[in-house]
Design a protein around this motif. Structure first.
Motif, mmCIF file in Angstrom:
data_model
loop_
_atom_site.group_PDB
_atom_site.id
_atom_site.type_symbol
_atom_site.label_atom_id
_atom_site.label_comp_id
_atom_site.label_asym_id
_atom_site.label_seq_id
_atom_site.Cartn_x
_atom_site.Cartn_y
_atom_site.Cartn_z
ATOM 1 N N LYS A 49 -5.198 -10.581 13.471
ATOM 2 C CA LYS A 49 -4.887 -9.176 13.197
ATOM 3 C C LYS A 49 -3.469 -9.049 12.670
ATOM 4 O O LYS A 49 -3.213 -8.335 11.701
ATOM 5 C CB LYS A 49 -5.044 -8.336 14.460
ATOM 6 N N ALA A 50 -2.525 -9.741 13.331
ATOM 7 C CA ALA A 50 -1.130 -9.692 12.894
ATOM 8 C C ALA A 50 -0.996 -10.229 11.474
ATOM 9 O O ALA A 50 -0.263 -9.659 10.652
ATOM 10 C CB ALA A 50 -0.255 -10.489 13.856
ATOM 11 N N SER A 51 -1.707 -11.298 11.183
ATOM 12 C CA SER A 51 -1.677 -11.875 9.851
ATOM 13 C C SER A 51 -2.229 -10.884 8.827
ATOM 14 O O SER A 51 -1.691 -10.746 7.729
ATOM 15 C CB SER A 51 -2.491 -13.167 9.840
ATOM 16 N N LYS A 58 2.787 -6.807 2.955
ATOM 17 C CA LYS A 58 3.322 -7.532 1.800
ATOM 18 C C LYS A 58 2.690 -7.021 0.508
ATOM 19 O O LYS A 58 3.378 -6.849 -0.501
ATOM 20 C CB LYS A 58 3.066 -9.034 1.966
ATOM 21 N N LEU A 59 1.392 -6.760 0.532
ATOM 22 C CA LEU A 59 0.713 -6.241 -0.649
ATOM 23 C C LEU A 59 1.259 -4.869 -1.019
ATOM 24 O O LEU A 59 1.516 -4.584 -2.193
ATOM 25 C CB LEU A 59 -0.798 -6.161 -0.409
ATOM 26 N N THR A 60 1.473 -4.025 -0.037
ATOM 27 C CA THR A 60 2.042 -2.702 -0.295
ATOM 28 C C THR A 60 3.433 -2.832 -0.914
ATOM 29 O O THR A 60 3.767 -2.134 -1.877
ATOM 30 C CB THR A 60 2.112 -1.889 1.014
ATOM 31 N N GLU A 61 4.227 -3.744 -0.366
ATOM 32 C CA GLU A 61 5.567 -3.979 -0.897
ATOM 33 C C GLU A 61 5.499 -4.444 -2.352
ATOM 34 O O GLU A 61 6.257 -3.961 -3.208
ATOM 35 C CB GLU A 61 6.278 -5.031 -0.042
ATOM 36 N N LEU A 62 4.591 -5.362 -2.653
ATOM 37 C CA LEU A 62 4.458 -5.861 -4.029
ATOM 38 C C LEU A 62 3.983 -4.764 -4.981
ATOM 39 O O LEU A 62 4.439 -4.673 -6.124
ATOM 40 C CB LEU A 62 3.503 -7.054 -4.059
ATOM 41 N N GLU A 63 3.068 -3.931 -4.511
ATOM 42 C CA GLU A 63 2.595 -2.817 -5.347
ATOM 43 C C GLU A 63 3.730 -1.846 -5.636
ATOM 44 O O GLU A 63 3.861 -1.342 -6.765
ATOM 45 C CB GLU A 63 1.434 -2.100 -4.656
ATOM 46 N N ASN A 64 4.557 -1.567 -4.635
ATOM 47 C CA ASN A 64 5.689 -0.666 -4.839
ATOM 48 C C ASN A 64 6.698 -1.265 -5.824
ATOM 49 O O ASN A 64 7.241 -0.554 -6.686
ATOM 50 C CB ASN A 64 6.371 -0.341 -3.505
#
Length: 73
Positions: A49-51, A58-64
């Motif tokens: 779950k943590a992973s 990380k995906l949200t950060e990359l999209e931003n």
């Protein structure tokens, strides 16, 4: 009738491995350590779950970052 029962018992004994495989039946050895395997899987759930959350963050950060780069261009 005794002959038929004896015949069927012999047939099943000879073909048991094939029957188990064909019907996808569990063997005693398959379920003997079931609870310990289940415990091991349950212990891995929090880490998974943590992973998953880390990957999502990380995906949200990359999209931003990609969005900001597009705005600069």
């Amino acid at each position: 009738m005794i002959g038929m029962t004896s015949y069927l018992n012999s047939y099943v004994d000879r073909r048991m491995k094939m029957i188990v495989e064909e019907w996808d039946l569990a063997r005693t050895s398959d379920i003997a350590d079931f609870t310990s395997r289940l415990d091991a899987v349950e212990k891995e759930i929090p880490a998974l779950k943590a992973s998953g959350h880390a990957a999502s963050d990380k995906l949200t950060e990359l999209e931003n970052r990609a969005k900001r780069l597009k705005e600069r261009a």
